[in-house]
Design a protein around this motif. Structure first.
Motif, PDB file in Angstrom:
ATOM      1  N   LEU A 427      36.134  39.482  45.243  1.00  0.00           N
ATOM      2  CA  LEU A 427      35.359  38.518  44.467  1.00  0.00           C
ATOM      3  C   LEU A 427      34.254  37.936  45.335  1.00  0.00           C
ATOM      4  CD1 LEU A 427      34.925  36.795  41.910  1.00  0.00           C
ATOM      5  CD2 LEU A 427      36.557  35.147  42.877  1.00  0.00           C
ATOM      6  N   PHE A 446      37.588  47.784  42.015  1.00  0.00           N
ATOM      7  CA  PHE A 446      36.903  46.840  41.140  1.00  0.00           C
ATOM      8  C   PHE A 446      36.430  45.645  41.958  1.00  0.00           C
ATOM      9  CE2 PHE A 446      39.761  49.232  38.428  1.00  0.00           C
ATOM     10  CZ  PHE A 446      38.963  49.528  37.326  1.00  0.00           C
ATOM     11  N   TYR A 447      35.165  45.256  41.741  1.00  0.00           N
ATOM     12  CA  TYR A 447      34.575  44.140  42.465  1.00  0.00           C
ATOM     13  C   TYR A 447      33.813  43.276  41.459  1.00  0.00           C
ATOM     14  CZ  TYR A 447      35.536  47.455  46.179  1.00  0.00           C
ATOM     15  OH  TYR A 447      36.153  48.342  47.004  1.00  0.00           O
ATOM     16  N   GLU A 448      33.798  41.964  41.728  1.00  0.00           N
ATOM     17  CA  GLU A 448      33.139  41.068  40.792  1.00  0.00           C
ATOM     18  C   GLU A 448      32.193  40.124  41.519  1.00  0.00           C
ATOM     19  OE1 GLU A 448      34.277  38.253  36.938  1.00  0.00           O
ATOM     20  OE2 GLU A 448      35.839  38.903  38.332  1.00  0.00           O
ATOM     21  N   LYS A 450      30.411  36.697  40.989  1.00  0.00           N
ATOM     22  CA  LYS A 450      30.543  35.573  40.069  1.00  0.00           C
ATOM     23  C   LYS A 450      30.162  34.263  40.763  1.00  0.00           C
ATOM     24  CE  LYS A 450      33.705  33.837  36.512  1.00  0.00           C
ATOM     25  NZ  LYS A 450      35.077  33.897  35.966  1.00  0.00           N
ATOM     26  N   ASP A 478      28.313  43.563  32.674  1.00  0.00           N
ATOM     27  CA  ASP A 478      28.563  42.134  32.685  1.00  0.00           C
ATOM     28  C   ASP A 478      30.018  41.907  32.274  1.00  0.00           C
ATOM     29  OD1 ASP A 478      28.558  42.648  30.013  1.00  0.00           O
ATOM     30  OD2 ASP A 478      27.029  41.191  29.472  1.00  0.00           O
ATOM     31  N   THR A 479      30.494  40.716  32.474  1.00  0.00           N
ATOM     32  CA  THR A 479      31.919  40.476  32.250  1.00  0.00           C
ATOM     33  C   THR A 479      32.304  40.513  30.772  1.00  0.00           C
ATOM     34  OG1 THR A 479      31.417  38.105  32.378  1.00  0.00           O
ATOM     35  CG2 THR A 479      32.273  39.160  34.367  1.00  0.00           C
ATOM     36  N   ALA A 502      27.345  36.813  35.707  1.00  0.00           N
ATOM     37  CA  ALA A 502      28.500  37.410  36.385  1.00  0.00           C
ATOM     38  C   ALA A 502      28.479  38.915  36.134  1.00  0.00           C
ATOM     39  CB  ALA A 502      29.797  36.806  35.886  1.00  0.00           C
ATOM     40  N   ARG A 504      30.406  42.874  36.954  1.00  0.00           N
ATOM     41  CA  ARG A 504      31.597  43.628  37.379  1.00  0.00           C
ATOM     42  C   ARG A 504      31.161  45.016  37.832  1.00  0.00           C
ATOM     43  NH1 ARG A 504      36.121  46.508  34.839  1.00  0.00           N
ATOM     44  NH2 ARG A 504      38.101  45.769  35.702  1.00  0.00           N
ATOM     45  N   GLU A 506      32.579  48.815  39.184  1.00  0.00           N
ATOM     46  CA  GLU A 506      33.729  49.705  39.281  1.00  0.00           C
ATOM     47  C   GLU A 506      33.343  50.938  40.092  1.00  0.00           C
ATOM     48  OE1 GLU A 506      36.712  52.493  36.552  1.00  0.00           O
ATOM     49  OE2 GLU A 506      35.330  51.073  35.578  1.00  0.00           O
TER      50      GLU A 506
END
Length: 644
Positions: A427, A446-448, A450, A478-479, A502, A504, A506
């Motif tokens: 994150l 998976f990385y976000e 935010k 986007d989320t 935000a 996301r 992958e």
């Protein structure tokens, strides 16, 4: 809004910058076109020079032939009009790429100074450096001060006092740095002018204070330490304190092999030559850290705004943006710039307290040097990556400046802990920085992104230069999954814009285990419209409204109106239970009608709660206007209908 004395002073500083150029002699710099000279253009170049009786010389060149800065030549010319004519003649004959007169571009291709600050050649190479050399380019240094005397770099290739350039670098007896303005090895401040030549001593001591961290962190490597390479760039006889030779100081630091160059100064306008010099440093793996500026505004200052330079803003000790500090999209990091203890130039055991972005720059340089001492194989962009990736985000307590204080406040202890544990970060809550994601043969990654706050969107750019297996893809969304794009990594565009606050990422399973480094940054909204915008209509019989900033300070540049409209035949009474604005500057106007053409029945500013005000009719306009400098808590208003 009346112009204050402070505004005039700031305007003069901004326009003048920190450099003063000679009025008698004009300095014409030209960047030669290598391709043209290789195809016979050198004869034409000489012909034009003879026509104007001018001689160009090499301009602070480096030994390597492929150095970008080696393409520059300089000539002294008696009149600005003649210099301009020469530059235009050379350019029209395609002999030069661009030209600068006294440091200002006037023709040719100019690269945008706000280009992205990321490097496509991010790779880890082992090194064996033990002494981290931080060049401080400044006004002078009291080398005998207790805080810095044990940490001054010594050039062991020079023999002291023999008046011979033993190492062949062009500087005679540069044992402990160099004075590029007076062309000697005396970097001490002149004793008769200590009140003018104090800054370099302050800055050097702040950087050396990080040696205490280095000693505790690297007990097994006592020789890993931070040393100061002092570079004086203000002549003892200078009439003012403008560091007009500071870029000559940067050039010396590059040649001297500095690991980090500290530039706690700034000013002037964009210069292609100066940008080429900064790019040269980056190419050699040197990290340059510079001040975002002390002009209270969202103003691009150089050299901090050059793409290859780390721009630093200043914070209070509570991590609130220091009022004096500049801010904006070009800022990379922020750090404490308030009430820092530093060495005084007035005695070897004396200290003083200083504030401003100069302090913040020195702290970031010290942190970068500390991290480099722990991991000497890191290069400049790798240092920046870890400093940003593990910085403390500041948006939560600086909502007005969301996305404009860089990645936040660097936390090197956390960075080292993460590196040691090899824990993968998933994150990313900083407003800008790097993502070092990794492909895996078994599982998707998976990385976000935010960050706190609202933004127009987020820009993602590829940094890694590897060639990847065809199975290596990346999915960006986007989320809410309203925006989704899939790319083969080898075909990744220069940049991808996601219209969301935000994002996301992958990394699907691939046939190889390989890292993919990305760089991202938020695209900020106009802060002047963050809390209130244009005109709102309030048509209830009574109500409460405010400037909209809540528990935050209001923004600069606000221009907001509230039109209160009640039933015909009634009047309006308004009171302010809370009121806190900058006195005589940020004002609330109240008009007895539906527009600014109506009679003014109240102008309120300052900290005192205003008296109640009543209209003569059924409409009242409230207008809130602020400048761009000081921001206060704001106000809350309560209105009610008064029956006839």
């Amino acid at each position: 809004m009346p112009i204050s004395k402070r505004h005039i002073i700031l305007l003069i500083l901004i326009l003048k910058g920190f450099y003063c150029h000679a009025t008698e002699v004009q300095y014409l710099k030209v960047k030669i076109c290598q391709a043209s000279l290789l195809t016979g253009g050198s004869n034409e170049f000489e012909k034009i020079c003879k026509q104007y009786h001018v001689e160009f010389k090499t301009c602070h060149s480096f030994p390597e032939k492929n150095s970008e800065i080696n393409k520059w030549l300089i000539a002294e010319i008696g009149h600005a009009d003649i210099a301009t004519r020469i530059g235009k003649d050379l350019y029209s004959n395609k002999l030069i790429e661009c030209a600068e007169l006294n440091g200002n571009n006037f023709l040719g291709a100019i690269r945008k100074p706000n280009a992205r600050k990321s490097n496509k050649n991010l790779s880890f190479k082992a090194g064996n450096r033990k002494v981290i050399k931080v060049a401080v380019v400044d006004d002078g240094f009291r080398l005998t001060h207790d805080a810095i005397k044990s940490f001054i770099y010594t050039n062991e290739k020079e023999i002291k006092g023999n008046k011979i350039d033993d190492d062949g670098n062009g500087y005679v007896d540069d044992i402990h740095g160099w004075d590029v303005s007076d062309h000697d090895n005396n970097v001490y401040p002149p004793l008769s002018r200590l009140k003018d030549f104090y800054h370099g001593t302050h800055i050097a001591s702040i950087i050396t204070s990080f040696n205490s961290l280095t000693d505790s962190a690297i007990q097994s490597k006592p020789q890993c330490r931070i040393e100061i390479l002092p570079v004086k760039c203000l002549s003892d006889e200078a009439s003012g304190t403008y560091l007009k030779d500071c870029y000559k100081g940067v050039e010396y630091a590059i040649k001297a092999g500095a690991d980090i160059i500290n530039c706690s100064w700034g000013g002037g306008t964009f210069s292609q030559y100066e940008q080429d010099l900064m790019d040269e440093a980056q190419k050699r793996g040197i990290l340059i850290v510079a001040s975002a500026g002390n002009f209270y505004s969202e103003l691009s200052q150089f050299p901090a705004s050059y793409p290859s330079v780390v721009s630093v803003a200043a914070l209070s000790r509570d991590n609130i943006k220091l009022p004096v500090s500049n801010y904006g999209s070009t800022v990379d990091l922020a750090d404490i710039g308030e009430n820092e203890l530093a060495a005084s130039v007035y005695g070897d055991d004396k200290d003083t307290v200083i504030s401003g972005t100069s302090v913040s720059v020195a702290r970031v340089s010290g942190k970068a040097a500390f991290l480099l001492a722990c991991y000497p194989y890191l290069r400049n962009q790798e240092l920046l990556m870890y400093l940003q990736m593990h910085a403390t985000p500041l948006e939560g307590i600086n909502k007005t400046y969301a996305g404009k204080l860089g990645a936040g406040k660097a936390d090197v202890i956390q960075a080292i802990q993460r590196i040691c544990s090899k824990e993968e970060k998933k994150l990313f809550s900083n407003a800008k920085g790097y993502i070092n994601g990794r492909y895996n043969k078994k599982n998707s990654g998976f990385y976000e992104i935010k960050p706190e706050g609202k933004y127009k969107g987020i820009v993602v750019k590829r940094v890694s230069s590897h060639i990847y297996n065809k199975s290596c893809e990346i999915i960006i969304s986007d989320t809410s999954n309203r925006y989704t794009k899939k790319f083969n990594v080898n075909d990744f565009p220069d940049s991808v814009f996601i219209p969301a606050s935000a994002v996301r990422l992958e990394y699907p399973t691939a046939k190889e285990n390989k890292e993919l480094v990305l760089y991202y940054s938020v695209v900020t909204v106009d802060s002047s419209k963050l809390y209130c915008t244009s005109e709102r209509i309030l048509n209830f019989p009574s109500g409460i409204f405010s400037d909209g900033s809540g528990d935050q300070n209001y923004c600069g540049g606000q221009d907001c109106k509230w039109l209160i409209s009640v039933k015909e035949g009634s009047r309006i009474r308004i009171a302010f239970p809370e009121f806190n604005t900058e006195a005589h500057t940020d004002k609330v106007y109240i008009f007895d009608g539906d527009g600014t053409q109506a009679r003014i029945i109240g102008i309120f500013s300052g900290l005192l709660v205003p008296p109640e005000v009543a209209s003569s009719g059924n409409k009242m306009l409230v207008w809130f206007v602020t400048d761009n400098i000081n921001h206060f808590a704001g106000w809350k208003a309560k209105y009610e209908t008064v029956e006839p």
